[in-house]
Scaffold this motif. Structure first.
Motif, PDB file in Angstrom:
ATOM      1  N   ARG A   5      78.393  83.580   0.510  1.00 47.77           N
ATOM      2  CA  ARG A   5      78.395  83.517   1.449  1.00 47.77           C
ATOM      3  C   ARG A   5      77.683  81.346   1.154  1.00 47.77           C
ATOM      4  NH1 ARG A   5      77.982  87.930   5.359  1.00 47.77           N
ATOM      5  NH2 ARG A   5      76.306  87.770   4.646  1.00 47.77           N
ATOM      6  N   PRO A   6      78.131  80.762   2.098  1.00 47.27           N
ATOM      7  CA  PRO A   6      77.503  79.577   1.420  1.00 47.27           C
ATOM      8  C   PRO A   6      76.106  79.170   2.636  1.00 47.27           C
ATOM      9  CG  PRO A   6      78.844  79.025   3.442  1.00 47.27           C
ATOM     10  CD  PRO A   6      79.184  80.080   2.948  1.00 47.27           C
ATOM     11  N   LEU A   7      74.869  78.477   2.179  1.00 48.46           N
ATOM     12  CA  LEU A   7      73.867  77.754   2.172  1.00 48.46           C
ATOM     13  C   LEU A   7      73.245  76.385   2.386  1.00 48.46           C
ATOM     14  CD1 LEU A   7      71.098  80.298   1.570  1.00 48.46           C
ATOM     15  CD2 LEU A   7      70.332  77.534   0.653  1.00 48.46           C
ATOM     16  N   ILE A   8      73.005  76.506   3.565  1.00 48.56           N
ATOM     17  CA  ILE A   8      72.684  74.488   3.378  1.00 48.56           C
ATOM     18  C   ILE A   8      71.558  74.753   3.291  1.00 48.56           C
ATOM     19  CG2 ILE A   8      73.480  72.907   5.593  1.00 48.56           C
ATOM     20  CD1 ILE A   8      75.243  74.413   7.188  1.00 48.56           C
ATOM     21  N   ALA A   9      71.458  73.255   2.680  1.00 50.45           N
ATOM     22  CA  ALA A   9      69.524  72.706   2.050  1.00 50.45           C
ATOM     23  C   ALA A   9      69.329  72.251   2.856  1.00 50.45           C
ATOM     24  CB  ALA A   9      69.554  73.270   1.215  1.00 50.45           C
ATOM     25  N   ILE A  10      68.166  71.875   4.015  1.00 54.13           N
ATOM     26  CA  ILE A  10      67.849  70.685   4.998  1.00 54.13           C
ATOM     27  C   ILE A  10      66.270  70.433   4.275  1.00 54.13           C
ATOM     28  CG2 ILE A  10      67.684  70.059   7.134  1.00 54.13           C
ATOM     29  CD1 ILE A  10      69.809  70.850   7.705  1.00 54.13           C
ATOM     30  N   ASP A  11      66.020  69.267   3.771  1.00 54.21           N
ATOM     31  CA  ASP A  11      65.021  68.925   3.172  1.00 54.21           C
ATOM     32  C   ASP A  11      64.368  67.420   3.361  1.00 54.21           C
ATOM     33  OD1 ASP A  11      64.545  70.805   1.350  1.00 54.21           O
ATOM     34  OD2 ASP A  11      66.007  70.579   0.774  1.00 54.21           O
ATOM     35  N   GLY A  12      63.348  67.142   3.926  1.00 52.37           N
ATOM     36  CA  GLY A  12      63.329  65.480   4.442  1.00 52.37           C
ATOM     37  C   GLY A  12      61.837  66.098   5.071  1.00 52.37           C
ATOM     38  N   VAL A  16      60.614  65.097  10.656  1.00 57.29           N
ATOM     39  CA  VAL A  16      61.648  64.024  11.073  1.00 57.29           C
ATOM     40  C   VAL A  16      62.966  64.338  11.450  1.00 57.29           C
ATOM     41  CG1 VAL A  16      62.988  65.033   8.740  1.00 57.29           C
ATOM     42  CG2 VAL A  16      63.734  62.499   8.919  1.00 57.29           C
ATOM     43  N   GLY A  17      62.610  65.530  12.068  1.00 59.85           N
ATOM     44  CA  GLY A  17      63.514  66.954  13.152  1.00 59.85           C
ATOM     45  C   GLY A  17      64.120  67.367  12.444  1.00 59.85           C
ATOM     46  N   LYS A  18      63.632  68.261  11.406  1.00 60.46           N
ATOM     47  CA  LYS A  18      64.516  69.010  10.430  1.00 60.46           C
ATOM     48  C   LYS A  18      65.222  70.099  11.461  1.00 60.46           C
ATOM     49  CE  LYS A  18      61.335  69.259   7.018  1.00 60.46           C
ATOM     50  NZ  LYS A  18      60.448  68.290   7.142  1.00 60.46           N
ATOM     51  N   SER A  19      63.759  70.891  12.212  1.00 63.51           N
ATOM     52  CA  SER A  19      63.807  72.242  12.688  1.00 63.51           C
ATOM     53  C   SER A  19      64.899  71.762  13.593  1.00 63.51           C
ATOM     54  CB  SER A  19      61.838  72.618  13.087  1.00 63.51           C
ATOM     55  OG  SER A  19      61.413  72.522  12.438  1.00 63.51           O
ATOM     56  N   THR A  20      64.604  71.058  14.405  1.00 64.10           N
ATOM     57  CA  THR A  20      65.719  71.011  15.156  1.00 64.10           C
ATOM     58  C   THR A  20      67.468  70.815  14.927  1.00 64.10           C
ATOM     59  OG1 THR A  20      64.482  69.421  16.232  1.00 64.10           O
ATOM     60  CG2 THR A  20      65.856  69.558  17.765  1.00 64.10           C
ATOM     61  N   VAL A  21      67.136  69.217  14.158  1.00 67.13           N
ATOM     62  CA  VAL A  21      69.028  69.904  13.318  1.00 67.13           C
ATOM     63  C   VAL A  21      69.787  71.036  12.652  1.00 67.13           C
ATOM     64  CG1 VAL A  21      70.063  68.338  12.069  1.00 67.13           C
ATOM     65  CG2 VAL A  21      67.923  67.529  12.994  1.00 67.13           C
ATOM     66  N   ALA A  22      68.263  71.145  12.203  1.00 67.85           N
ATOM     67  CA  ALA A  22      68.496  72.652  11.525  1.00 67.85           C
ATOM     68  C   ALA A  22      69.392  73.813  12.198  1.00 67.85           C
ATOM     69  CB  ALA A  22      67.161  72.994  10.106  1.00 67.85           C
ATOM     70  N   LEU A 189      58.259  66.288  -2.934  1.00 65.02           N
ATOM     71  CA  LEU A 189      59.667  66.028  -1.593  1.00 65.02           C
ATOM     72  C   LEU A 189      60.002  65.141  -2.615  1.00 65.02           C
ATOM     73  CD1 LEU A 189      60.783  66.573   0.878  1.00 65.02           C
ATOM     74  CD2 LEU A 189      58.987  64.664   1.314  1.00 65.02           C
ATOM     75  N   LYS A 190      61.845  65.132  -2.365  1.00 65.67           N
ATOM     76  CA  LYS A 190      62.253  64.348  -3.156  1.00 65.67           C
ATOM     77  C   LYS A 190      63.528  64.545  -2.698  1.00 65.67           C
ATOM     78  CE  LYS A 190      63.236  65.419  -8.206  1.00 65.67           C
ATOM     79  NZ  LYS A 190      62.263  66.059  -9.028  1.00 65.67           N
ATOM     80  N   MET A 191      64.485  63.733  -2.544  1.00 64.62           N
ATOM     81  CA  MET A 191      66.250  63.399  -2.454  1.00 64.62           C
ATOM     82  C   MET A 191      66.113  64.260  -3.845  1.00 64.62           C
ATOM     83  SD  MET A 191      68.599  61.010  -0.698  1.00 64.62           S
ATOM     84  CE  MET A 191      69.600  61.069  -1.591  1.00 64.62           C
ATOM     85  N   ALA A 192      67.496  65.554  -3.245  1.00 60.86           N
ATOM     86  CA  ALA A 192      68.274  65.812  -4.656  1.00 60.86           C
ATOM     87  C   ALA A 192      69.296  64.856  -5.026  1.00 60.86           C
ATOM     88  CB  ALA A 192      68.860  67.616  -4.467  1.00 60.86           C
ATOM     89  N   GLU A 193      70.220  64.729  -6.071  1.00 60.32           N
ATOM     90  CA  GLU A 193      70.653  64.261  -6.443  1.00 60.32           C
ATOM     91  C   GLU A 193      71.537  64.633  -5.910  1.00 60.32           C
ATOM     92  OE1 GLU A 193      71.340  63.850 -11.200  1.00 60.32           O
ATOM     93  OE2 GLU A 193      69.136  62.607 -11.289  1.00 60.32           O
ATOM     94  N   ASP A 194      72.715  65.178  -5.304  1.00 63.10           N
ATOM     95  CA  ASP A 194      73.448  65.384  -5.060  1.00 63.10           C
ATOM     96  C   ASP A 194      73.707  65.795  -3.555  1.00 63.10           C
ATOM     97  OD1 ASP A 194      71.964  67.828  -6.035  1.00 63.10           O
ATOM     98  OD2 ASP A 194      74.288  69.445  -5.766  1.00 63.10           O
ATOM     99  N   ALA A 195      72.433  65.274  -3.155  1.00 67.77           N
ATOM    100  CA  ALA A 195      72.513  65.659  -1.254  1.00 67.77           C
ATOM    101  C   ALA A 195      73.268  64.377  -1.167  1.00 67.77           C
ATOM    102  CB  ALA A 195      71.044  65.932  -1.302  1.00 67.77           C
ATOM    103  N   VAL A 196      73.577  64.749   1.293  1.00 66.28           N
ATOM    104  CA  VAL A 196      73.909  63.815   1.880  1.00 66.28           C
ATOM    105  C   VAL A 196      72.476  63.186   2.123  1.00 66.28           C
ATOM    106  CG1 VAL A 196      75.364  63.226   3.557  1.00 66.28           C
ATOM    107  CG2 VAL A 196      76.177  64.523   1.442  1.00 66.28           C
ATOM    108  N   ARG A 197      72.232  61.866   2.273  1.00 65.03           N
ATOM    109  CA  ARG A 197      71.081  61.180   3.366  1.00 65.03           C
ATOM    110  C   ARG A 197      71.283  60.712   4.602  1.00 65.03           C
ATOM    111  NH1 ARG A 197      68.386  56.355   3.889  1.00 65.03           N
ATOM    112  NH2 ARG A 197      66.428  56.576   3.998  1.00 65.03           N
TER     113      ARG A 197
END
Ligand code: DC
Length: 224
Positions: A5-12, A16-22, A189-197
Motif C-alpha cells: 500500500r502507498p506511503l505519502i511523504a510530507i516534508d518541509g 510550515v504547517g506540516k502536522s496539520t496538513v499531514a 532538509l532539501k526538496m526531493a527532485e520528484d516532490a510536488v512543492r
C-alpha cells in the motif's frame, strides 16, 4: 521489498504547517499519520533527562546503544525505555534540544531505520524533513510544503502562545532552525527532485489540504 500500500511523504521547514496538513490528509484517505519530528523531540527529551548533552556526539552514540524504542500506534507516540514523552514534545525546550540532536549521525541512523520499519506496510502519511529524500525515497507521493519566513514565524508564534515567547524570539529561532536543518551534513532538509512543492504562504489550511488531496488523486492514490 515493495510495499503493498502507498506511503505519502510530507516534508518541509519549521512552522510550515506540516502536522496539520499531514494529519488532515491521513484522515481523509483513511491512512495512518506518523510525525517523525515528534520522534526527534521525544528522543531529545529522553537524552536530556538521562543527563546526555545533545551536542556531544560520543555521548549520543552511547545513548543510542542503550535505548529501547517502541511505538504506541493509538497515540502515535515513540516510547523510549518504557516512557512516553508526548505530553512535552511540543514545548520550545523539546524543539530546541531536537534541533541540535537531529544533526547527530547515530541518532539519525537509529530513527531512520525505526521509521522504515513503521512505514513498511504503507497506507501512511509520514511527515518530517528527510522522508522523501532518505527514509522513503520510493514514496508513491512526495509533497514539499514551503512558506515565507515571516508567515512561518507568525504561525509558530500563535502555536506557542502559552509559552510567552516574543514574535522576534520565535522569528530568530526559526531562522536558526532553518540554518541547522539545511546546513547539517546528515540528511539536510532539501526538496526531493520528484516532490510536488506547495507554497502555503497565501493559503488557508483547507486550501492546502485540498491541493494535497489533488496531488494524491493525480498520483492514483484516491478513487474519489
Ligand atoms: O518538525 P519538528 O519541528 O517537530 O522537528 C523537530 C526537529 O527535528 C527539527 O529541528 C528538525 C528535526 N527533524 C529532522 O531532522 N528530521 C525529521 N524527519 C524530522 C524532524
Amino acid at each position: 521489498m515493495k510495499r503493498r500500500r502507498p506511503l505519502i511523504a510530507i516534508d518541509g521547514p519549521s512552522g510550515v504547517g506540516k502536522s496539520t496538513v499531514a494529519m488532515a490528509l491521513a484522515d481523509k484517505l483513511g491512512f495512518r499519520y506518523i510525525n517523525t519530528g515528534a520522534m526527534y523531540r521525544a528522543l531529545a527529551l529522553a537524552a536530556d533527562e538521562a543527563g546526555v548533552d545533545v551536542a556531544d556526539n560520543d555521548a549520543l552514540k552511547r545513548f543510542c546503544a542503550s535505548v529501547k524504542m517502541g511505538f504506541d500506534s493509538t497515540k502515535g507516540a515513540l516510547i523510549i525505555n518504557g516512557k512516553d514523552f508526548s505530553a512535552d514534545v511540543k514545548t520550545q525546550k523539546a524543539g530546541r534540544l531536537a534541533s541540535v540532536l537531529s544533526a547527530n549521525p547515530s541518532i539519525r541512523e537509529l530513527l531512520v531505520s525505526f521509521q522504515r520499519s513503521l512505514g513498511k506496510d504503507g497506507s501512511i502519511v509520514m511527515e518530517g524533513r528527510d522522508i522523501g529524500t532518505v527514509v522513503f525515497p520510493d514514496a508513491e507521493l512526495k509533497i514539499f510544503l514551503d512558506a515565507s519566513h515571516e508567515v512561518r514565524a507568525e504561525r509558530r508564534h500563535l502555536e506557542l502562545k502559552g509559552e510567552r515567547e516574543t514574535r522576534a524570539d520565535v522569528s530568530a529561532e526559526i531562522k536558526e532552525r532553518d540554518r541547522r536543518d539545511t546546513e547539517r551534513k546528515e540528511s539536510p532538509l532539501k526538496m526531493a527532485e520528484d516532490a510536488v512543492r506547495i507554497d502555503t504562504s497565501e493559503l488557508g489550511i483547507i486550501d492546502v489540504v485540498e491541493k494535497a488531496l489533488d496531488c494524491a488523486r493525480k498520483a492514483g492514490l484516491v478513487d474519489k
